[in-house]
Motif scaffolding. Structure first.
Motif, mmCIF file in Angstrom:
data_model
loop_
_atom_site.group_PDB
_atom_site.id
_atom_site.type_symbol
_atom_site.label_atom_id
_atom_site.label_comp_id
_atom_site.label_asym_id
_atom_site.label_seq_id
_atom_site.Cartn_x
_atom_site.Cartn_y
_atom_site.Cartn_z
ATOM 1 N N GLN A 43 0.834 -1.191 0.000
ATOM 2 C CA GLN A 43 0.000 0.000 0.000
ATOM 3 C C GLN A 43 0.874 1.248 0.000
ATOM 4 O O GLN A 43 1.750 1.397 0.868
ATOM 5 C CB GLN A 43 -0.889 -0.007 1.250
ATOM 6 C CG GLN A 43 -2.253 0.645 1.065
ATOM 7 C CD GLN A 43 -3.146 -0.148 0.130
ATOM 8 O OE1 GLN A 43 -3.263 -1.358 0.252
ATOM 9 N NE2 GLN A 43 -3.754 0.524 -0.811
ATOM 10 N N VAL A 44 0.663 2.108 -0.990
ATOM 11 C CA VAL A 44 1.411 3.356 -1.224
ATOM 12 C C VAL A 44 2.910 3.132 -1.400
ATOM 13 O O VAL A 44 3.694 4.059 -1.257
ATOM 14 C CB VAL A 44 1.165 4.429 -0.128
ATOM 15 C CG1 VAL A 44 -0.312 4.710 0.030
ATOM 16 C CG2 VAL A 44 1.765 4.043 1.216
ATOM 17 N N ARG A 45 3.326 1.913 -1.727
ATOM 18 C CA ARG A 45 4.752 1.638 -1.951
ATOM 19 C C ARG A 45 5.028 1.091 -3.344
ATOM 20 O O ARG A 45 6.177 0.847 -3.693
ATOM 21 C CB ARG A 45 5.260 0.630 -0.908
ATOM 22 C CG ARG A 45 5.292 1.155 0.515
ATOM 23 C CD ARG A 45 5.916 0.138 1.451
ATOM 24 N NE ARG A 45 6.056 0.651 2.803
ATOM 25 C CZ ARG A 45 5.129 0.548 3.746
ATOM 26 N NH1 ARG A 45 3.979 -0.065 3.457
ATOM 27 N NH2 ARG A 45 5.330 1.037 4.946
ATOM 28 N N GLU A 50 -0.675 3.969 -10.635
ATOM 29 C CA GLU A 50 -1.564 2.972 -11.219
ATOM 30 C C GLU A 50 -1.357 1.585 -10.599
ATOM 31 O O GLU A 50 -2.324 0.864 -10.310
ATOM 32 C CB GLU A 50 -1.350 2.906 -12.734
ATOM 33 C CG GLU A 50 -1.773 4.147 -13.500
ATOM 34 C CD GLU A 50 -0.765 5.279 -13.431
ATOM 35 O OE1 GLU A 50 -1.098 6.392 -13.892
ATOM 36 O OE2 GLU A 50 0.355 5.070 -12.905
ATOM 37 N N SER A 51 -0.080 1.219 -10.405
ATOM 38 C CA SER A 51 0.181 -0.096 -9.824
ATOM 39 C C SER A 51 -0.207 -0.137 -8.354
ATOM 40 O O SER A 51 -0.609 -1.188 -7.834
ATOM 41 C CB SER A 51 1.652 -0.482 -10.008
ATOM 42 O OG SER A 51 2.514 0.484 -9.445
ATOM 43 N N ASP A 52 -0.110 1.005 -7.673
ATOM 44 C CA ASP A 52 -0.551 1.071 -6.279
ATOM 45 C C ASP A 52 -2.054 0.798 -6.184
ATOM 46 O O ASP A 52 -2.520 0.021 -5.338
ATOM 47 C CB ASP A 52 -0.232 2.459 -5.717
ATOM 48 C CG ASP A 52 -0.179 2.477 -4.201
ATOM 49 O OD1 ASP A 52 -1.010 1.787 -3.583
ATOM 50 O OD2 ASP A 52 0.675 3.173 -3.639
ATOM 51 N N ASN A 57 -6.611 -3.011 -5.300
ATOM 52 C CA ASN A 57 -7.832 -3.634 -5.803
ATOM 53 C C ASN A 57 -7.730 -5.159 -5.782
ATOM 54 O O ASN A 57 -8.708 -5.860 -5.472
ATOM 55 C CB ASN A 57 -8.126 -3.156 -7.229
ATOM 56 C CG ASN A 57 -8.652 -1.731 -7.276
ATOM 57 O OD1 ASN A 57 -9.192 -1.233 -6.288
ATOM 58 N ND2 ASN A 57 -8.497 -1.080 -8.409
ATOM 59 N N ILE A 58 -6.549 -5.671 -6.122
ATOM 60 C CA ILE A 58 -6.343 -7.119 -6.100
ATOM 61 C C ILE A 58 -6.468 -7.649 -4.672
ATOM 62 O O ILE A 58 -7.100 -8.687 -4.432
ATOM 63 C CB ILE A 58 -4.983 -7.478 -6.719
ATOM 64 C CG1 ILE A 58 -5.024 -7.216 -8.231
ATOM 65 C CG2 ILE A 58 -4.617 -8.935 -6.443
ATOM 66 C CD1 ILE A 58 -3.672 -7.327 -8.924
ATOM 67 N N ALA A 59 -5.872 -6.931 -3.715
ATOM 68 C CA ALA A 59 -5.995 -7.344 -2.310
ATOM 69 C C ALA A 59 -7.460 -7.370 -1.887
ATOM 70 O O ALA A 59 -7.916 -8.304 -1.213
ATOM 71 C CB ALA A 59 -5.204 -6.398 -1.414
ATOM 72 N N GLN A 60 -8.211 -6.359 -2.304
ATOM 73 C CA GLN A 60 -9.631 -6.317 -1.961
ATOM 74 C C GLN A 60 -10.383 -7.485 -2.597
ATOM 75 O O GLN A 60 -11.247 -8.101 -1.958
ATOM 76 C CB GLN A 60 -10.234 -4.994 -2.415
ATOM 77 C CG GLN A 60 -11.698 -4.828 -2.015
ATOM 78 C CD GLN A 60 -12.245 -3.467 -2.398
ATOM 79 O OE1 GLN A 60 -11.716 -2.800 -3.283
ATOM 80 N NE2 GLN A 60 -13.301 -3.046 -1.733
ATOM 81 N N GLU A 152 -3.752 -11.361 -15.822
ATOM 82 C CA GLU A 152 -3.321 -10.420 -16.861
ATOM 83 C C GLU A 152 -2.405 -9.353 -16.275
ATOM 84 O O GLU A 152 -1.368 -9.013 -16.867
ATOM 85 C CB GLU A 152 -4.554 -9.769 -17.499
ATOM 86 C CG GLU A 152 -4.212 -8.791 -18.604
ATOM 87 C CD GLU A 152 -5.454 -8.150 -19.215
ATOM 88 O OE1 GLU A 152 -5.304 -7.290 -20.106
ATOM 89 O OE2 GLU A 152 -6.580 -8.495 -18.787
ATOM 90 N N HIS A 153 -2.760 -8.828 -15.119
ATOM 91 C CA HIS A 153 -1.938 -7.810 -14.458
ATOM 92 C C HIS A 153 -0.543 -8.354 -14.163
ATOM 93 O O HIS A 153 0.476 -7.700 -14.444
ATOM 94 C CB HIS A 153 -2.624 -7.371 -13.162
ATOM 95 C CG HIS A 153 -1.798 -6.437 -12.324
ATOM 96 N ND1 HIS A 153 -0.976 -6.879 -11.302
ATOM 97 C CD2 HIS A 153 -1.660 -5.090 -12.356
ATOM 98 C CE1 HIS A 153 -0.377 -5.845 -10.751
ATOM 99 N NE2 HIS A 153 -0.767 -4.747 -11.360
#
Length: 286
Positions: A43-45, A50-52, A57-60, A152-153
């Motif tokens: 998070q914030v790192r 965009e990747s942050d 979103n993936i974690a969620q 895909e990401h």
């Protein structure tokens, strides 16, 4: 291995059927829950805004998937504290790939881990689309749709990272470190015979592992990363020397898991809770 007929609902399952369903659900839920928490370390790192946002979103998504599977375990009388907050950490059945801390500041570690996990998760979920247990079968579609984005990401970032010498070197280091842990996603336990025999899963772990190895080694070789298939015995099982010391599926975890679990449950413990507020709608009510 396709199911010949559907199993009954949770209240009508026999002992062997219930044990098999529970074993599979714990693995699915624990993997997603623990990996989601690890993703929040970024998070914030992350390297770009965009990747942050993407990793958040993936974690969620992964937390939501864990919620879907834990909810099915509640059918058997468990509460959320039983399943997470007050549970003995040694009873968690996630792969040790999910619990390892990321190499400090190394985005390649996060991407390689995500790539390994998401390719495996895709295969595991596809093997549940025709599950004999209707409650699992009915939820797979939602999870698969979101996991396709995760795959895909991860692959797009993998190819982006190997575009430079430093990035390729870091990806190679991450592959060398994480590949043995990724194999633990396919490690069998004593419940797997029943899971397959009852059609709860329509492909064996050994079969899925073989396809996963072919897919990931093919992709890695294609982008200039050294990777090889692990050695297996005459039964198709990965030999012990190819695996890490701690597998996870049998409850044997790394020392990192104890500290991570303490972090996860710290607020619940500090507030003296004995129940957990429902933060998400019951999927059956949506």
């Amino acid at each position: 291995m396709a199911a010949s007929e559907s199993l009954s609902g949770p209240n009508e399952l026999g002992e062997r059927e219930r044990e098999a369903v529970e074993a599979l659900l714990y693995r699915l839920a624990d993997d997603e829950f623990v990996l989601a928490d690890r993703y929040t370390d970024w998070q914030v790192r992350a390297p770009t805004v965009e990747s942050d946002i993407a990793i958040a979103n993936i974690a969620q998504d992964e937390l939501g998937h864990a919620r879907l599977w834990y909810d099915l375990l509640e059918d058997f009388g468990y509460s959320e504290p039983d399943l997470i907050w007050e549970r003995d950490p040694e009873t968690f059945r996630h792969s040790t790939l999910c619990e390892l801390p990321f190499a400090e500041g190394d985005w390649a570690d996060a991407i390689v881990r995500s790539y390994f996990y998401d390719e495996a998760e895709h295969l595991r979920l596809r093997a549940l689309e025709d599950s004999s247990y209707p409650r699992i079968r009915d939820r797979v579609g939602k999870v698969l749709g979101e996991e396709d984005y995760h795959r895909e990401h991860a692959e797009n970032w993998l190819r982006r990272l190997v575009g430079g010498d430093e990035g390729r070197e870091r990806v190679q280091e991450a592959v060398d470190e994480l590949f043995p842990y990724a194999l633990t996603l396919f490690e069998e336990t004593e419940e797997d015979a029943a899971i397959d025999d009852l059609g709860i899963r329509t492909r064996s772990l050994a079969d899925m592992r073989a396809e996963w190895v072919e897919t990931v080694t093919g992709t890695l070789t294609d982008v200039g990363i050294d990777a090889r298939a692990p050695e297996t015995d005459e039964d198709g099982q990965v030999v012990a020397d190819e695996l890490p010391d701690h597998v996870g599926r049998d409850g044997d975890h790394t020392d990192h898991w104890a500290s991570l679990y303490d972090d996860i449950t710290n607020t619940y413990d500090e507030l003296g809770r004995d129940h957990a507020a429902r933060l998400m709608e019951d999927p059956d009510d949506e």
